[in-house]
Write a protein that holds these residues in place. Structure first.
Motif, PDB file in Angstrom:
ATOM      1  N   LEU A  47     -11.178   2.733  -0.570  1.00 41.67           N
ATOM      2  CA  LEU A  47     -11.348   1.481   0.181  1.00 41.67           C
ATOM      3  C   LEU A  47     -11.867   0.380  -0.729  1.00 41.67           C
ATOM      4  O   LEU A  47     -11.398  -0.763  -0.679  1.00 41.67           O
ATOM      5  N   TRP A  48     -12.817   0.732  -1.571  1.00 44.02           N
ATOM      6  CA  TRP A  48     -13.390  -0.253  -2.483  1.00 44.02           C
ATOM      7  C   TRP A  48     -12.349  -0.731  -3.507  1.00 44.02           C
ATOM      8  O   TRP A  48     -12.216  -1.929  -3.767  1.00 44.02           O
ATOM      9  N   VAL A  49     -11.604   0.208  -4.063  1.00 45.16           N
ATOM     10  CA  VAL A  49     -10.612  -0.139  -5.087  1.00 45.16           C
ATOM     11  C   VAL A  49      -9.462  -0.946  -4.486  1.00 45.16           C
ATOM     12  O   VAL A  49      -9.010  -1.938  -5.064  1.00 45.16           O
ATOM     13  N   ALA A  50      -8.993  -0.543  -3.300  1.00 44.46           N
ATOM     14  CA  ALA A  50      -7.807  -1.161  -2.713  1.00 44.46           C
ATOM     15  C   ALA A  50      -8.111  -2.457  -1.972  1.00 44.46           C
ATOM     16  O   ALA A  50      -7.318  -3.399  -1.994  1.00 44.46           O
ATOM     17  N   LEU A 110      -8.675   8.332   9.521  1.00 39.04           N
ATOM     18  CA  LEU A 110      -7.398   7.667   9.789  1.00 39.04           C
ATOM     19  C   LEU A 110      -7.535   6.154   9.869  1.00 39.04           C
ATOM     20  O   LEU A 110      -6.627   5.423   9.450  1.00 39.04           O
ATOM     21  N   VAL A 111      -8.642   5.667  10.394  1.00 39.28           N
ATOM     22  CA  VAL A 111      -8.859   4.214  10.421  1.00 39.28           C
ATOM     23  C   VAL A 111      -8.958   3.677   8.995  1.00 39.28           C
ATOM     24  O   VAL A 111      -8.370   2.631   8.664  1.00 39.28           O
ATOM     25  N   LEU A 112      -9.670   4.389   8.133  1.00 41.04           N
ATOM     26  CA  LEU A 112      -9.760   3.968   6.733  1.00 41.04           C
ATOM     27  C   LEU A 112      -8.384   3.974   6.071  1.00 41.04           C
ATOM     28  O   LEU A 112      -8.025   3.040   5.337  1.00 41.04           O
ATOM     29  N   LYS A 113      -7.615   5.029   6.311  1.00 39.24           N
ATOM     30  CA  LYS A 113      -6.282   5.101   5.720  1.00 39.24           C
ATOM     31  C   LYS A 113      -5.384   3.974   6.236  1.00 39.24           C
ATOM     32  O   LYS A 113      -4.576   3.417   5.482  1.00 39.24           O
ATOM     33  N   ALA A 114      -5.523   3.638   7.504  1.00 37.80           N
ATOM     34  CA  ALA A 114      -4.717   2.545   8.057  1.00 37.80           C
ATOM     35  C   ALA A 114      -5.071   1.219   7.396  1.00 37.80           C
ATOM     36  O   ALA A 114      -4.188   0.401   7.102  1.00 37.80           O
ATOM     37  N   ILE A 115      -6.365   0.997   7.165  1.00 44.48           N
ATOM     38  CA  ILE A 115      -6.799  -0.240   6.503  1.00 44.48           C
ATOM     39  C   ILE A 115      -6.244  -0.306   5.087  1.00 44.48           C
ATOM     40  O   ILE A 115      -5.709  -1.335   4.647  1.00 44.48           O
ATOM     41  N   LEU A 169       1.699   3.004   0.015  1.00 44.89           N
ATOM     42  CA  LEU A 169       1.650   4.090  -0.966  1.00 44.89           C
ATOM     43  C   LEU A 169       0.259   4.287  -1.574  1.00 44.89           C
ATOM     44  O   LEU A 169       0.032   5.280  -2.272  1.00 44.89           O
ATOM     45  N   LEU A 170      -0.685   3.397  -1.308  1.00 47.52           N
ATOM     46  CA  LEU A 170      -2.020   3.527  -1.888  1.00 47.52           C
ATOM     47  C   LEU A 170      -2.767   4.758  -1.394  1.00 47.52           C
ATOM     48  O   LEU A 170      -3.679   5.235  -2.060  1.00 47.52           O
ATOM     49  N   ILE A 171      -2.408   5.274  -0.228  1.00 47.20           N
ATOM     50  CA  ILE A 171      -3.140   6.415   0.317  1.00 47.20           C
ATOM     51  C   ILE A 171      -2.654   7.742  -0.247  1.00 47.20           C
ATOM     52  O   ILE A 171      -3.256   8.789   0.025  1.00 47.20           O
ATOM     53  N   PHE A 172      -1.582   7.712  -1.058  1.00 46.47           N
ATOM     54  CA  PHE A 172      -1.010   8.954  -1.575  1.00 46.47           C
ATOM     55  C   PHE A 172      -1.554   9.257  -2.967  1.00 46.47           C
ATOM     56  O   PHE A 172      -1.608   8.388  -3.841  1.00 46.47           O
ATOM     57  N   ARG A 173      -1.924  10.540  -3.158  1.00 45.77           N
ATOM     58  CA  ARG A 173      -2.570  10.960  -4.395  1.00 45.77           C
ATOM     59  C   ARG A 173      -1.617  11.015  -5.584  1.00 45.77           C
ATOM     60  O   ARG A 173      -1.976  10.657  -6.695  1.00 45.77           O
ATOM     61  N   ASP A 174      -0.427  11.527  -5.387  1.00 39.50           N
ATOM     62  CA  ASP A 174       0.492  11.773  -6.491  1.00 39.50           C
ATOM     63  C   ASP A 174       1.784  11.005  -6.273  1.00 39.50           C
ATOM     64  O   ASP A 174       2.763  11.521  -5.734  1.00 39.50           O
ATOM     65  N   ALA A 221      -3.671   1.352   3.860  1.00 36.68           N
ATOM     66  CA  ALA A 221      -2.213   1.306   3.887  1.00 36.68           C
ATOM     67  C   ALA A 221      -1.682  -0.087   4.211  1.00 36.68           C
ATOM     68  O   ALA A 221      -0.533  -0.406   3.874  1.00 36.68           O
ATOM     69  N   ARG A 222      -2.488  -0.913   4.837  1.00 37.26           N
ATOM     70  CA  ARG A 222      -2.044  -2.288   5.100  1.00 37.26           C
ATOM     71  C   ARG A 222      -1.925  -3.078   3.798  1.00 37.26           C
ATOM     72  O   ARG A 222      -1.134  -4.029   3.718  1.00 37.26           O
ATOM     73  N   GLU A 223      -2.723  -2.708   2.807  1.00 38.50           N
ATOM     74  CA  GLU A 223      -2.588  -3.350   1.495  1.00 38.50           C
ATOM     75  C   GLU A 223      -1.271  -2.935   0.854  1.00 38.50           C
ATOM     76  O   GLU A 223      -0.550  -3.763   0.315  1.00 38.50           O
TER      77      GLU A 223
END
Length: 223
Positions: free
Chosen positions: A101-104, A51-56, A63-68, A58-60
């Motif tokens: 994380l690397w891509v975003a 969840l910490v990774l997703k929060a980081i 919608l980046l955390i969603f697959r489809d 998602a700050r960018e």
């Protein structure tokens, strides 16, 4: 962007910090009847990391955390809101988050080998059985303080020891456990312990660990 989408990083982080509080508690304390806490600490530590990774990320952009992303299209509405995401959204799983994380963000996970290790152990506990492992509590603490802690400090100006469920004592016993295992950790503002003597605890540590931790404490006090 719908205004409610901006709430996503904060919502994710809030739940991640709750999981972190339980992970710290379960990894440090062990009472008769609570022997299962060591395996639960792994599950909560992994969840907190996810969840910490997703929060980081998602700050960018939320919608980046969603697959489809195409699956989120609702032809009956001209807007995309958080209720639709809750209903239809599918986020990336634990395994893929370091790549995302690397891509975003352009950042690598601090300890990728430890990330892979806790992923395997977590999957075994969650889907099958507890694997043979020399120290599940050590695994949880190392994952928290080598991966989650540096990410929390860098992106949210937070320290992992601040999140726990010992509301009477505070983080004293967490600090005691980390020092005894020589696990480095970040120091929060106004760092203070009451139930342990830091000099006594550091006296039994290696000089390298003691020097680094004393430097961190002093740097925080100076700032």
């Amino acid at each position: 962007m719908h205004e409610s989408l901006r709430e996503i990083p904060g919502r994710i982080l809030e739940t991640g910090l709750a999981a972190l509080a339980q992970a710290n508690m379960h990894a440090v304390f062990c009472d008769p009847g609570n022997e299962h806490w060591e395996r639960i600490s792994v599950l909560n530590a992994a969840l907190a990391g996810e969840l910490v990774l997703k929060a980081i990320i998602a700050r960018e952009h939320p919608l980046l955390i969603f697959r489809d992303l195409f699956g989120l299209d609702d032809t009956t509405s001209d807007d995309l809101d958080i209720n639709l995401l809750i209903k239809k959204g599918r986020t990336y799983n634990f395994e893929r988050l370091p790549n995302l994380l690397w891509v975003a963000v352009g950042e690598r996970i601090p300890d990728s080998k430890l990330y892979e290790e806790i992923q395997k152990v977590r999957n075994s506990i969650q889907h099958f059985c507890v694997p043979e492992h020399p120290d599940l509590r050590m695994l949880s603490l190392e994952f928290i303080y080598k991966n989650i802690d540096p990410l929390l400090e860098k992106h949210f100006d937070m320290c992992a020891i601040d999140f726990h469920e010992d509301h009477m004592i505070g983080y004293d016993y967490i600090v005691d456990c980390l020092i005894s295992r020589e696990i480095l950790f970040n120091i929060p503002k106004e760092f203070e312990v009451h139930k342990i003597n830091l000099e006594d605890r550091f006296s039994s540590c290696t000089s390298v660990y003691r020097s680094e931790m004393q430097k961190r404490i002093q740097n925080k006090a100076d700032n």
